[in-house]
Design an enzyme around this catalytic site. Structure first.
Site, PDB file in Angstrom:
ATOM      1  CG  ASP A   1      -0.793   5.118  -0.053  1.00  0.00           C
ATOM      2  OD1 ASP A   1      -1.709   4.877  -0.874  1.00  0.00           O
ATOM      3  OD2 ASP A   1      -0.869   4.855   1.159  1.00  0.00           O
TER       4      ASP A   1
ATOM      5  NE  ARG B   1     -34.972  -2.723 -11.085  1.00  0.00           N
ATOM      6  CZ  ARG B   1     -36.241  -2.726 -10.690  1.00  0.00           C
ATOM      7  NH1 ARG B   1     -36.572  -2.178  -9.567  1.00  0.00           N
ATOM      8  NH2 ARG B   1     -37.159  -3.292 -11.436  1.00  0.00           N
TER       9      ARG B   1
ATOM     10  CE  LYS C   1     -32.691 -11.774  -7.073  1.00  0.00           C
ATOM     11  NZ  LYS C   1     -32.539 -10.544  -6.316  1.00  0.00           N
TER      12      LYS C   1
ATOM     13  CG  ASP D   1      -1.930  -0.982   1.271  1.00  0.00           C
ATOM     14  OD1 ASP D   1      -1.916  -1.840   0.361  1.00  0.00           O
ATOM     15  OD2 ASP D   1      -2.771  -0.954   2.183  1.00  0.00           O
TER      16      ASP D   1
ATOM     17  CB  CYS E   1     -33.892   6.768  35.747  1.00  0.00           C
ATOM     18  SG  CYS E   1     -34.128   7.769  34.270  1.00  0.00           S
TER      19      CYS E   1
HETATM   20  S1  IVH Z   1     -29.908 -10.295 -13.908  1.00  0.00           S
HETATM   21  C1  IVH Z   1     -33.243  -9.040 -16.738  1.00  0.00           C
HETATM   22  N1  IVH Z   1     -28.149 -11.373 -12.255  1.00  0.00           N
HETATM   23  O1  IVH Z   1     -31.583  -8.767  -8.718  1.00  0.00           O
HETATM   24  C2  IVH Z   1     -32.290  -9.602 -15.764  1.00  0.00           C
HETATM   25  N2  IVH Z   1     -29.630  -9.730 -11.410  1.00  0.00           N
HETATM   26  O2  IVH Z   1     -34.577  -9.092  -9.135  1.00  0.00           O
HETATM   27  C3  IVH Z   1     -31.877  -8.644 -14.766  1.00  0.00           C
HETATM   28  N3  IVH Z   1     -29.288  -9.203  -9.036  1.00  0.00           N
HETATM   29  O3  IVH Z   1     -32.276  -5.691 -10.159  1.00  0.00           O
HETATM   30  C4  IVH Z   1     -31.068  -9.029 -13.675  1.00  0.00           C
HETATM   31  N4  IVH Z   1     -27.623 -10.593  -8.692  1.00  0.00           N
HETATM   32  O4  IVH Z   1     -29.981  -5.935  -9.183  1.00  0.00           O
HETATM   33  C5  IVH Z   1     -29.162 -10.497 -12.402  1.00  0.00           C
HETATM   34  N5  IVH Z   1     -26.546 -12.394 -10.907  1.00  0.00           N
HETATM   35  C6  IVH Z   1     -27.538 -11.523 -11.062  1.00  0.00           C
HETATM   36  C7  IVH Z   1     -27.995 -10.720  -9.991  1.00  0.00           C
HETATM   37  C8  IVH Z   1     -29.054  -9.833 -10.208  1.00  0.00           C
HETATM   38  C9  IVH Z   1     -28.402  -9.679  -8.141  1.00  0.00           C
HETATM   39  C10 IVH Z   1     -30.323  -8.188  -8.749  1.00  0.00           C
HETATM   40  C11 IVH Z   1     -30.367  -7.114  -9.797  1.00  0.00           C
HETATM   41  C12 IVH Z   1     -31.801  -7.003 -10.212  1.00  0.00           C
HETATM   42  C13 IVH Z   1     -32.527  -7.856  -9.224  1.00  0.00           C
HETATM   43  C14 IVH Z   1     -33.609  -8.612  -9.981  1.00  0.00           C
END
Ligand code: IVH
Length: 685
Positions: A38, A136, A115, A34, A409
């Site tokens: 820096d 979004r 996800k 680091d 209290c």
């Molecule tokens: S694909 C049309 N892939 O989940 C397809 N979404 O419920 C769009 N998300 O707004 C999404 N991990 O922010 C996709 N591996 C992943 C994801 C993912 C998280 C979130 C994303 C989206 C929401 C959909």
């Protein structure tokens, strides 16, 4: 240097630093320390300052932040940001597979991804440069958070690739890893600020900060799960995200091509088993048809793509009975309600309490005593009540009303305009407030007075020996020796005796004595000024240098200090306008604590400098400190940080993930390698 040479130097440094940044944040495999990073960054910064005309838009100096966004502009998405249909069972997943086969037959495969539980982001690149980052929003328009997103290390500011499409959008998720989340909440707790309930809220709150230099400190991360654009050369989603990886985006290794739904189910089960080991939250698995041609045929419903679905892991829930509502009183007097539940087993542990946050959240649930409630263990710190089954409520059940008096209290509670929390105003005499303040004062990162944990403070308060921090410095051996108390552990029901024997008493007294050497910045933090955390206290102490200057500073002078905002400045002014606080400070001054920077420095050379004269190389990551904290401690304790190993190096302090090259070099030079644990011992002995 000739102008041309300077331009080239700036370009070279920019490229080099971006590469190191990528190694560090995306590959998690830094090649330089680091400190070395820096130094290069500082060099670039100073060249850019002298020759702003040569500064490149992708300069890593932008990652430090500093720009203020007053209002996040609302901008239309080029491609709408859709969400996904959810499923919660394997059967529903099989239905999804059947639906697809019915529409397009069998010539396709799936890709499974994590996800991520964070904030969706769309990153637009134009000629390889990041030009916009949009949240979004409502899916059609989002908020422009570009300045803040640029501070995230794993988001490339520029992509060097000759075959890059002229314009494309990377879609992904901004998350806050658990480690950053815990650090952030610790800081919030220190400053007596409300905590973030989970990493998702923390990530989303961070992206909306107006000062991007604060965002830079939040340690956010970004995973990419798709690339959108007009002229993408590839035929499938899997190839597409591998491409994204090669462009420098962070793409999870937990991404798998599956030939059928049975393999998808396998992946889901594999990830479920390791889910709790991940460094960040996920709430399920996203299943996508891999082939673009098939995706196109399937198209969209009014809300979702037909070619993708989210399998959500079951929220870990339990059903139980609400027995009571209790109230906790913090050191600032904030009163928070907690549900007392009939113990219920939820995914691996017994749940007896649930957070109710504040009176508004509590009334939203419309709780009655003995209600049947659903508790959930999400990414939350403590479980929460997500649902009240009103059909099970007895007719004569009495509603739970938020307390009107302090549970400890009996002082009537107050609620300040615009705040969600109620406060007990009896700051001086309410026992948990007294106790909370002293506990904060003695905590490790404040005065570090060891030996008073495990309920000992409470014993001292109950015996009327202390009522405020300054009283600690008047304690004598005879006051303490022989005190004892039996306490019952709330969790286990086990009884434990706390006693003050000779050795304990001596340890406590010497820890109190030693705390008089603690530098001013930590004394300032220990005072427990609301909203003034560890970092803020450091800034104020180092800028204003003594308690007298701070005391006499106006709001305007305080807010002029970098990182000190409206709330902290206001709170400092309020603190020093209270004569009781001034009196307490005077007692602490009389006890001999450090109330100015210079005094603190005078004490330093001498006994408390275990690293005096040592030159130390720091490498790898540490579990209890950030790399910068380690370096700061080294300096405080008299040592010198050096960037590379030489025969003059005293030792190599090795964290985890230190590169093998470093170890080899140290060994060949015969330089001792010290672990974090050894280091802790060195500085604490
Ligand atoms: S694909 C049309 N892939 O989940 C397809 N979404 O419920 C769009 N998300 O707004 C999404 N991990 O922010 C996709 N591996 C992943 C994801 C993912 C998280 C979130 C994303 C989206 C929401 C959909």
């Amino acid at each position: 240097m000739e102008k041309q040479q300077i331009k080239e130097k700036i370009e070279k440094l920019t490229r080099e630093l971006n590469k190191h940044n990528y190694n560090y944040y995306v590959l998690d495999d830094p090649l330089i320390s680091d400190y070395e990073f820096d130094l290069l960054l500082k060099e670039l910064e100073s060249l850019e300052k002298q020759y702003p005309e040569f500064a490149l838009p992708e300069s890593p100096t932008q990652r430090v932040g500093g720009q203020i966004t007053k209002k996040f502009e609302s901008v239309a998405h080029k491609y709408p940001m859709l969400s996904l249909g959810n499923t919660y069972s394997k059967e529903e997943l099989e239905d999804f597979d059947k639906r697809i086969k019915k529409l397009v037959g069998t010539g396709f495969s799936y890709v499974c991804e994590l996800k991520y539980d964070g904030v969706a982001i769309g990153l637009t690149y134009n000629n390889g440069k990041l030009v916009r980052a949009l949240t979004r929003g409502d899916g059609v328009t989002g908020d422009d958070v570009t300045t803040n997103v640029k501070t995230i290390g794993s988001v490339p500011l520029v992509i060097y690739d000759d075959d890059l499409p002229q314009e494309f959008e990377a879609r992904g998720e901004i998350i806050m890893p658990h480690k950053s989340f815990m650090e952030l909440n610790q800081q919030k707790q220190d400053a007596a600020e409300p905590l973030f309930a989970n990493p998702r809220n923390a990530a989303s709150g961070s992206l909306k900060l107006q000062d991007s230099s604060l965002v830079a400190k939040r340690n956010l991360d970004c995973f990419i799960h798709g690339i959108l654009g007009e002229d993408l050369p590839l035929q499938s989603h899997f190839e597409n995200i591998q491409q994204a990886r090669s462009w420098g985006f962070k793409v999870s290794d937990y991404t798998r091509k599956c030939k059928d739904i049975a393999q998808v189910v396998e992946f889901i089960e594999e990830i479920e088993a390791i889910r709790s080991d991940l460094a960040y939250d996920i709430d399920g698995i996203v299943v996508k048809v891999d082939q673009y041609a098939v995706q196109e045929k399937l198209g969209f419903t009014s809300k979702f793509p037909r070619w993708a679905i989210a399998y959500k892991y079951k929220a870990e829930q339990g059903i139980t009975i609400l027995e009571d509502v209790k109230y906790q009183v913090g050191r600032t007097g904030a009163v928070t309600p907690v549900a007392v539940l009939k113990p219920v087993w939820v995914s691996g542990s017994s749940v007896k309490r649930a957070s109710l946050y504040n009176s508004d959240k509590m009334s939203e649930l419309d709780l009655h005593f003995n209600d049947t409630v659903f508790v959930e263990k999400g990414g939350e710190i403590i479980p929460k009540i997500v649902f009240v089954d009103k059909s099970k409520r007895a007719n004569d059940a009495s509603p739970v009303h938020f307390a009107s008096q302090c549970p400890r209290c009996n002082t009537p509670l107050e609620r300040k305009e615009g705040e969600a929390l109620h406060y007990c105003p009896n700051t001086d005499h309410c026992p948990p407030q007294i106790q909370g303040k002293i506990e904060h004062f003695i905590s490790r990162r404040a005065m570090n007075i060891e030996g008073l944990g495990e309920g000992r403070i409470e014993v001292l308060i109950n015996n009327n020996l202390i009522r405020k921090a300054a009283d600690l410095y008047k304690l004598t051996y005879n006051d303490l020796f022989g005190l004892e108390k039996v306490i019952t552990d709330e969790e286990t029901g086990k009884q434990k005796k706390i006693s003050f024997r000779e050795k304990t008493v001596n340890n406590i007294l010497s820890a109190i004595e030693n705390s008089k050497k603690i530098p001013f910045e930590r004394v300032l933090f220990a005072l427990g000024i609301r909203f003034l955390g560890e970092t803020g206290a450091k800034k104020v102490a180092r800028t204003l240098k003594s308690i007298d200057t701070i005391k006499n500073s106006s709001y305007e002078e305080l807010i002029a200090i970098p990182e000190i905002g409206d709330r902290i400045a206001g709170s400092i002014v309020e603190f020093f306008s209270d004569p009781r606080n001034l009196e307490d400070i005077q007692s602490l001054q009389e006890a001999g604590l450090q109330f100015s920077i210079r005094e603190a420095e005078k004490v330093q050379p001498g006994s408390d400098l275990p690293l005096q004269g040592k030159s130390i190389v720091v490498s790898g990551v540490f579990s209890n400190y950030s790399r910068n904290q380690v370096k700061e401690i080294i300096e405080q304790k008299g040592g010198t940080n050096v960037s590379s190993l030489s025969s003059k190096t005293s030792f190599l302090l090795a964290g985890e993930k230190m590169g093998p090259e470093k170890r080899k070099k140290a060994e060949s030079l015969g330089i001792p390698i010290i672990s974090e644990e050894d280091f802790d011992k060195m500085i604490n002995d």
